[in-house]
Design an enzyme around this catalytic site. Structure first.
Site, PDB file in Angstrom:
ATOM      1  N   ASP A  10       0.865  -1.173   0.000  1.00 26.98           N
ATOM      2  CA  ASP A  10       0.000   0.000   0.000  1.00 26.98           C
ATOM      3  C   ASP A  10       0.906   1.229   0.000  1.00 26.98           C
ATOM      4  OD1 ASP A  10      -2.399   1.599   0.370  1.00 26.98           O
ATOM      5  OD2 ASP A  10      -1.756   1.838   2.446  1.00 26.98           O
ATOM      6  N   ASP A  12      -0.092   5.070   1.001  1.00 28.55           N
ATOM      7  CA  ASP A  12      -0.244   6.041   2.088  1.00 28.55           C
ATOM      8  C   ASP A  12      -0.080   5.374   3.445  1.00 28.55           C
ATOM      9  OD1 ASP A  12      -0.930   8.397   0.495  1.00 28.55           O
ATOM     10  OD2 ASP A  12      -2.781   7.328   0.027  1.00 28.55           O
ATOM     11  N   ARG A  64     -12.430   7.300  -2.286  1.00 30.36           N
ATOM     12  CA  ARG A  64     -13.114   8.430  -1.645  1.00 30.36           C
ATOM     13  C   ARG A  64     -14.611   8.195  -1.474  1.00 30.36           C
ATOM     14  NH1 ARG A  64     -13.100  12.423  -5.062  1.00 30.36           N
ATOM     15  NH2 ARG A  64     -11.789  11.479  -6.644  1.00 30.36           N
ATOM     16  N   SER A 139      -5.753   5.742  -4.215  1.00 27.59           N
ATOM     17  CA  SER A 139      -5.622   7.177  -4.468  1.00 27.59           C
ATOM     18  C   SER A 139      -5.147   7.460  -5.884  1.00 27.59           C
ATOM     19  CB  SER A 139      -4.634   7.785  -3.471  1.00 27.59           C
ATOM     20  OG  SER A 139      -4.365   9.132  -3.797  1.00 27.59           O
ATOM     21  N   ASP A 197      -1.181  -0.714   6.149  1.00 25.88           N
ATOM     22  CA  ASP A 197      -1.402  -0.103   7.461  1.00 25.88           C
ATOM     23  C   ASP A 197      -2.885   0.037   7.776  1.00 25.88           C
ATOM     24  OD1 ASP A 197      -1.780   1.957   5.516  1.00 25.88           O
ATOM     25  OD2 ASP A 197      -1.576   3.449   7.110  1.00 25.88           O
TER      26      ASP A 197
END
Length: 252
Positions: A10, A12, A64, A139, A197
């Site tokens: 991942d 971010d 989002r 993202s 995370d």
């Protein structure tokens, strides 16, 4: 049995120190809408968005729209879906998601996102052992941020939010994003690891049948580490050098 031949990361909060920016952007979007709804009489005044617990549990790692929808549902706030082209606002789920994107873009304008100090050394250690590496993120900012951080050349494949939208990939905890990354690496999930995370991301790795799912918990919070294990992490590491050691140590 040898260790995983590939690792899907991942972005971010794992490779880039950007998770806090996403949490701040979500808080800006949600809290401003809560204030707007209360002031207009369209809803009761609710507590502000929890940028720690609610962020990790409800929106972290998700596209989002999915993040906005999940939080609104958890708060019993019913909005029409709207359309992907909705302007930032509070009238539809897409408008709230756009409000978050607007806030995040403003934060990015305020300064560059840095890679964690362990990111590049860990990636180089893995590649030196012949382990293929991919970055995967919901993202749309992931690829340019990786490039700006000087990391793009260290990956054999990148799957970002733009790819996910074009291919119609479902968001986490669905494993579609990670499975696409594994396919681009040319490996079976059973010969790959996922490093995440986010709770939704750990669950996605487990659902995808990856051999090893590693949760990253950089703050040292034991409750957060336990939550990652509860969602399906095989192990929890404090940084990526620890992950690289686990993967490379399992190889011949």
């Amino acid at each position: 049995m040898t260790g995983p031949g590939a690792v899907v990361f991942d972005t971010d909060g794992v490779l880039l120190d950007s998770a806090s920016l996403h949490a701040t952007a979500w808080k800006s979007a949600f809290d401003s809408c809560l204030d707007s709804w209360a002031a207009s009489g369209e809803g009761i005044r609710q507590r502000p968005f929890d940028a720690d617990g609610e962020y990790r549990e409800l929106v972290d790692g998700k596209p989002r729209y999915d993040g906005a929808f999940t939080w609104l549902r958890a708060r019993a706030i019913d909005l029409p879906p709207g359309d992907p082209g909705d302007a930032p606002g509070c009238g539809t789920v897409w408008a709230v998601a756009a409000r978050k994107e607007q806030a995040f873009s403003r934060l990015l304008d305020g300064g560059a996102v840095e890679a964690f100090v362990d990111t590049a050394p860990a990636l180089r250690a893995l590649r030196a052992q012949g382990v293929r590496c991919a970055a995967a993120s919901a993202s749309r900012h992931a690829r340019p941020l990786l490039e700006a951080a000087g990391l793009l050349s260290l990956f054999d494949a990148v799957v970002d939010g733009t790819d996910a939208a074009r291919l119609g990939l479902a968001g986490k905890p669905d494993p579609a994003l990670f499975l696409e990354a594994a396919a681009r690496l040319g490996v079976d999930p059973q010969d790959a690891a996922v490093v995440e995370d986010a709770l939704a991301g750990v669950e996605a790795g487990r659902r995808g049948g990856f051999r090893l799912v590693v949760g990253i918990e950089r703050s040292g919070n034991p409750d957060a580490a336990k939550a990652l294990v509860a969602r399906g992490a095989d192990a929890v590491a404090a940084d990526l050098l620890e992950v690289a050691g686990q993967v490379c140590g399992a190889r011949p």
